[in-house]
Motif scaffolding. Structure first.
Motif: not given
Length: 166
Positions: A17-23, A90-91, A100-103
């Motif tokens: 349910k997560e994405i990479l920040r760049t995406d 809230f996650h 972690c910051a990249a996600i």
């Protein structure tokens, strides 16, 4: 001497349910809003960290002395209203760990999706994202707070485009 594993190389990978920040393709303002929000979340989760000070510093650095504090205050209003509407935790991802910051967590993605939708005038998507984020609870306060935040972002974008030597 052996090197210890630093936070910047935690090896964390996005879950389903997560994405990479760049995406996520955040623009300048959105990218900084997410980082600022993470420091506020960290402050909520661990008050003794005083992470809200770092959030304020980033807002001021990213958006300027006049607009930055207003954006930080309006973002706190958004986060407060979402916290009041939600019933569960809230996650969020750590703003200080590079890995972690990249996600972008599902909750962060919904928060930012709602902000993007408000900024683009897509009321239906904004309401859907907020309803999911607020777990079906009343989103009136959250939507109003997000709208007030969005009004500052064009000014923030203009501030970001001004050369540093002006």
């Amino acid at each position: 001497m052996p090197q210890s594993k630093s936070q910047s190389h935690c090896g964390r990978r996005p879950d389903q349910k997560e994405i990479l920040r760049t995406d996520a393709r955040f623009d300048y303002a959105e990218d900084h809003i997410l980082t600022i929000a993470r420091f506020f979340f960290q402050s909520f989760a661990c008050p003794q960290s005083h992470a809200w000070l770092r959030a304020s510093d980033i807002a001021q650095t990213a958006f300027g002395d006049e607009i930055g504090p207003i954006i930080a205050a309006r973002l706190v209003d958004v986060l407060r209203s979402v916290r009041e509407a939600r019933r569960s935790v809230f996650h969020f991802n750590s703003p200080v760990c590079e890995g972690c910051a990249a996600i972008v967590s599902e909750h962060e993605r919904r928060l930012m999706g709602a902000l993007q939708a408000v900024c683009r005038g897509n009321a239906g998507r904004a309401q859907t994202e907020l309803m999911m984020l607020c777990e079906g609870n009343n989103i009136t306060q959250s939507l109003g707070a997000m709208t007030r935040l969005s009004l500052m972002l064009p000014l923030a974008q203009m501030q970001a485009e001004v050369p540093a030597d002006v």
